[in-house]
Design an enzyme around this catalytic site. Structure first.
Site, PDB file in Angstrom:
ATOM      1  N   ASN A   4     -37.443  34.938  39.274  1.00 39.90           N
ATOM      2  CA  ASN A   4     -36.585  34.197  38.348  1.00 39.90           C
ATOM      3  C   ASN A   4     -37.345  32.983  37.807  1.00 39.90           C
ATOM      4  OD1 ASN A   4     -34.288  33.537  36.909  1.00 39.90           O
ATOM      5  ND2 ASN A   4     -32.952  33.393  38.698  1.00 39.90           N
ATOM      6  N   HIS A  18     -29.974  37.418  30.531  1.00 39.29           N
ATOM      7  CA  HIS A  18     -31.011  36.647  31.223  1.00 39.29           C
ATOM      8  C   HIS A  18     -32.238  37.525  31.443  1.00 39.29           C
ATOM      9  CE1 HIS A  18     -32.745  33.540  33.674  1.00 39.29           C
ATOM     10  NE2 HIS A  18     -32.706  34.244  34.790  1.00 39.29           N
ATOM     11  N   CYS A  43     -35.642  31.673  29.246  1.00 38.86           N
ATOM     12  CA  CYS A  43     -36.031  32.671  30.242  1.00 38.86           C
ATOM     13  C   CYS A  43     -36.879  33.783  29.633  1.00 38.86           C
ATOM     14  CB  CYS A  43     -34.797  33.253  30.901  1.00 38.86           C
ATOM     15  SG  CYS A  43     -33.565  33.911  29.747  1.00 38.86           S
TER      16      CYS A  43
END
Length: 335
Positions: free
Chosen positions: A302, A276, A132
């Protein structure tokens, strides 16, 4: 006789519930193209039914945001933990003079949304790799390179996963360290010539950056300081474009589908309690009604595919540092 009828009713209710659960499970597998061995299917179904009950209870009691099934619903905690791939290092403030952006919220637009901006590339899927941080770093650089040069095109996350010695590939990393690597070692290469594959292979590959021409360079990056400061983030978002940040992901977040996400357990005191990386691409406010107050929110990108959340995006409550999102915003400028 009454006892017999009571037992019979219980048996019928259990049978009906079991049939409903089986139908839901079959429908879920078809929708998300899940194919398991007969032995694995038992455990996967158990995971799914557990999430089904959580989703039903949440949607019954919470009116601000909704949960729903997605590709994670039958996964184990070990599998979803792979997606929590951010490892922020100690914050270092770079020594350079910063522009003074307005910090008066009344001087800012009431709404910003970069989702349809031509410089923002489509949402991607990091897959089963804790990358990520690479997607967050590349998203902001792509946007700012496009804004500066007019040249729109994808940059390579895979290069960072394979080559970035300041981070840990599929085992996690820090998007600002990724920018530092790109600044020190020449820049990012084109994503078409160096495509992302670690979501499938679930590991880092051999670095091939030397065989690809640099497509974008990092000129400067820094944190949004002081923090957490929602109004300052709004100012930087207006002037700099999308801003990567780090958040704490709770189990509830995996099943977000719509509304403004919040969770009391995600108001945390430790700024390093994050796992994250995401990218803030806008903000707005849900208007008040006769029964509920206005809800300010961030629009956030995301890296779990367009099949997750709202086309790959989510809204999260703004101004309360929900999940630490207002503690880790940073910006990058293309050279």
């Amino acid at each position: 006789m009454k006892l017999y009828l009571a037992i019979l009713l219980v048996i019928v209710a259990v049978a009906v519930a079991s049939k409903e659960e089986e139908d839901l499970w079959k429908s879920y597998k078809k929708k998300f193209n899940k194919n398991h061995s007969s032995k694995e299917d038992v455990n996967r179904k158990r995971n799914f039914i557990k999430r089904q009950k959580v989703i039903e209870a949440h949607n019954r009691d919470n009116k601000e945001w909704e949960m729903g099934h997605n590709k994670f619903s039958d996964m184990t905690e070990e599998e979803t933990n792979v997606l929590r791939g951010t490892k922020m290092v100690k914050r270092r403030v770079k020594s350079a003079s910063e522009p003074i952006y307005p910090v008066n919220e009344r001087a800012l637009p009431t709404y910003i949304d970069y989702r349809s901006n031509r410089c923002l590339q489509p949402v991607e899927d990091q897959g089963e790799c804790g990358s990520c941080w690479a997607f967050a770093a590349i998203t902001a650089l792509e946007f700012n390179h496009c804004k500066k040069t007019g040249a729109r095109g994808p940059l390579s996350e895979q290069m960072l996963v394979d080559c970035d010695t300041y981070n840990f590939g599929c085992n996690g990393g820090d998007f600002t360290q990724a920018w530092q690597y790109l600044e020190n070692y020449g820049g990012a290469v084109n994503g078409t010539s160096y495509p992302y594959v670690s979501g499938t292979t679930q590991t880092n590959g051999t670095c091939k950056s030397g065989s690809n021409a640099v497509a974008a360079r990092v000129g400067y990056y820094n944190w949004v300081i002081p923090y957490p400061n929602a109004t300052l983030i709004m100012s930087y978002l207006q002037m700099e474009g999308p801003l990567p940040s780090a958040i704490k992901v709770l189990d509830s977040f995996f099943y977000y589908t719509s509304g403004v996400y919040s969770d009391p357990a995600c108001i945390v005191s430790d700024e390093y309690d994050v796992n994250h990386a995401v990218v803030i691409v806008g903000y707005g406010t849900v208007p008040s009604t006769t029964t509920s107050p206005a809800i300010p929110y961030w629009i956030v990108r995301n890296s779990w595919s367009t099949g997750w959340g709202n086309g790959g995006y989510f809204f999260i409550r703004r101004g309360v540092n929900m999940c630490n999102i207002e503690s880790w915003t940073a910006f990058v400028r293309a050279a």
